[in-house]
Design a protein around this motif. Structure first.
Motif, PDB file in Angstrom:
ATOM      1  N   ASP A 120       0.730  -1.030   0.037  1.00 56.28           N
ATOM      2  CA  ASP A 120       0.107  -0.078   0.388  1.00 56.28           C
ATOM      3  C   ASP A 120       1.288   1.499   0.433  1.00 56.28           C
ATOM      4  O   ASP A 120       2.141   1.629   0.900  1.00 56.28           O
ATOM      5  N   PRO A 121       1.153   1.859  -1.244  1.00 55.04           N
ATOM      6  CA  PRO A 121       1.403   3.506  -1.093  1.00 55.04           C
ATOM      7  C   PRO A 121       1.678   3.670   0.092  1.00 55.04           C
ATOM      8  O   PRO A 121       2.447   5.601   0.378  1.00 55.04           O
ATOM      9  N   THR A 122       0.765   4.381   1.055  1.00 55.84           N
ATOM     10  CA  THR A 122       0.167   4.994   2.294  1.00 55.84           C
ATOM     11  C   THR A 122       0.962   4.552   3.603  1.00 55.84           C
ATOM     12  O   THR A 122       0.981   4.645   4.330  1.00 55.84           O
ATOM     13  N   THR A 155       4.888  -0.334  -8.134  1.00 62.28           N
ATOM     14  CA  THR A 155       3.522   0.039  -8.021  1.00 62.28           C
ATOM     15  C   THR A 155       2.919  -0.152  -7.380  1.00 62.28           C
ATOM     16  O   THR A 155       2.572  -0.685  -6.137  1.00 62.28           O
ATOM     17  N   TYR A 156       1.736   1.024  -7.236  1.00 65.45           N
ATOM     18  CA  TYR A 156       0.450   0.565  -6.461  1.00 65.45           C
ATOM     19  C   TYR A 156       0.557  -1.112  -6.085  1.00 65.45           C
ATOM     20  O   TYR A 156       0.056  -2.108  -6.807  1.00 65.45           O
ATOM     21  N   PHE A 157       0.675  -1.243  -4.965  1.00 67.39           N
ATOM     22  CA  PHE A 157       0.366  -2.734  -4.994  1.00 67.39           C
ATOM     23  C   PHE A 157       0.528  -3.688  -5.552  1.00 67.39           C
ATOM     24  O   PHE A 157       0.501  -5.190  -5.728  1.00 67.39           O
ATOM     25  N   THR A 158       1.950  -3.445  -6.512  1.00 68.73           N
ATOM     26  CA  THR A 158       2.361  -3.983  -7.285  1.00 68.73           C
ATOM     27  C   THR A 158       4.045  -3.752  -6.658  1.00 68.73           C
ATOM     28  O   THR A 158       4.510  -2.876  -6.121  1.00 68.73           O
ATOM     29  N   PRO A 222       2.627   6.244  -6.977  1.00 66.55           N
ATOM     30  CA  PRO A 222       2.647   5.094  -5.984  1.00 66.55           C
ATOM     31  C   PRO A 222       3.639   3.649  -5.624  1.00 66.55           C
ATOM     32  O   PRO A 222       2.790   3.192  -4.858  1.00 66.55           O
TER      33      PRO A 222
END
Lengths: 293, 149
Positions: A120-122, A155-158, A222
């Protein structure tokens, strides 16, 4: 709400878990602490055909020190980090940031490896990896490999972990003796995902001049990011209020966050600067306390 | 949610237009496009697989080319439904000739996302929409270079 039907496996060893991943490929998901995966399954946003529960795999929960690094087993619960005297002594930044993860019940169950792989990016732990130059050790059919944080979060979730691999360990360097740190995040409600979070690490010489700085920001893109312009600016400076303010404006200038219902891009940008100056002030305050004691 | 992205392509406007307007090539550059069948002139039935990490939905719906002004601009309208929600969006594609013979493409996107995916994924929708737009431009570039070869 209930998840869509799935097949469930509970391997006891890493090789058994890897064999299940080999067999089921992209149909399989690993269940660690389940604090993100299970809600998404219950919403039916994620519908894995096969769940490989690694909670019963031996030897994935530990916190050790080796060679100036903290080695944290992937299945270590956040709560264990939060209560670890070893982590408190060797890395105050990591120790203090963990209590910002969700709520007590989430930390009791959620795992370090799970949070890192979820990406998660945050989230706090990816931000810690960015701020502390952490690494992730993964194991797969071809053996183990260690991935630096900036090559891990894509990136996001990756992440760069393959679907045939399992996260085994998170490696976080011990804070240097001459380092101080600060951590700040802004949330609408306590325990929520951060809108923006900032972690700062500063190293200083005897005259309290900054010799090296690290500034990592979450919630502005991201993946968590390091703000090199601000880090380079801080190196060699005395950490006075105008210097911290200039560093913060470099942080704001370096990010281009998106807008959504929670906050506009401009507000997030502003927050990144505000959180950065507070995190840096926190680091300076800690230095002053150390000198007094 | 509006997204604006642009890219310069090493071909003239007519050549770029051809890639942008050909159904077979559209199927290659629309991100996640798994099926594109013409059901009327400039109107296609489509299946798009979009999402992030393990939250992917297979959206079925319609892709349409509207407001066509060769070779200046057209609007691509997409409407799709899947289990996690719906997506409805338009992208205005504007082609402008540059003095050096290349062509600048500006994508002006406006998307609405609704249903469960919108409420759960709120925090990331804008970022993911931007990445998909950038992916679209990359895909178009790949097609353009392939055609030019």
């Amino acid at each position: 709400m209930k998840p869509a039907p799935f097949e469930y496996f509970a391997p006891r060893t890493v090789p058994e878990a890897l064999a299940l991943l080999q067999e089921h490929g992209d149909d399989a998901k690993i269940l660690a602490g389940g604090q993100s995966l299970v809600p998404m399954m219950n919403f039916r946003l994620v519908r894995p055909k096969v769940l490989v529960d690694i909670n019963h795999v031996e030897g994935l929960s530990y916190i050790r020190e080796s060679d100036g690094r903290l080695l944290i087993g992937a299945m270590t619960r956040h709560r264990d980090v939060e209560r670890s005297a070893l982590v408190e002594r060797l890395n105050g930044l990591l120790f203090n940031s963990v209590r910002y993860i969700g709520h007590g019940a989430i930390r009791a169950r959620g795992t370090v490896g799970g949070s890192i792989v979820h990406a998660d990016p945050t989230a706090e732990l990816p931000l810690m990896l960015a701020a502390l130059d952490g690494e992730v050790r993964v194991i797969g059919p071809a053996g183990a490999r260690t991935i630096k944080w900036d090559e891990f979060f894509l990136t996001y979730f990756t992440t760069s972990i393959e679907s045939s691999e399992i996260c085994e360990e998170v490696v976080i360097p011990v804070l240097p003796r001459d380092a101080s740190w600060g951590f700040e995040e802004f949330t609408h409600r306590q325990g929520d995902f951060a809108i923006v979070g900032v972690a700062a690490v500063v190293q200083v010489d005897a005259a309290r001049r900054c010799t090296a700085a690290r500034l990592a920001v979450a919630g502005v893109g991201p993946t968590p990011v390091r703000i090199q312009a601000a880090e380079q600016f801080l190196a060699g400076q005395s950490l006075t209020p105008p210097v911290l303010a200039e560093a913060a404006s470099l942080v704001s200038g370096a990010v281009q966050p998106e807008s959504d219902l929670h906050a506009s891009g401009a507000f997030r940008r502003d927050l990144a600067g505000t959180m950065a100056v507070r995190a840096l002030r926190g680091a300076v305050r800690r230095l002053e306390q150390q000198e007094r004691s | 949610m509006t997204i604006v992205e642009e890219h310069v392509f090493p071909v003239g406007r007519e050549e770029l237009w051809a890639v942008l307007h050909d159904a077979q090539q559209m199927a290659k550059w629309i991100p996640g496009c798994e099926r594109l069948e013409e059901i009327a002139p400039d109107r296609y039935a489509a299946t798009l697989k979009v999402g992030v990490a393990s939250i992917k939905g297979s959206y079925t719906g319609v892709v349409e080319i509207l407001d066509k002004h060769f070779p200046d601009h057209y609007t691509l309208a997409v409407e799709g439904r899947a289990t996690p929600g719906f997506v409805k969006g338009t992208a205005k594609l504007e082609l402008s000739a540059m003095s050096d013979g290349r062509t600048k493409l500006v994508v002006n996107g406006d998307a609405q996302v609704g249903g469960l995916i919108a409420s759960v994924g709120q925090r990331f929708l804008a970022g993911i929409a931007r990445q998909m737009t950038q992916q679209l431009l990359k895909n178009i570039e790949k097609e353009v270079l392939e055609v030019a070869r």
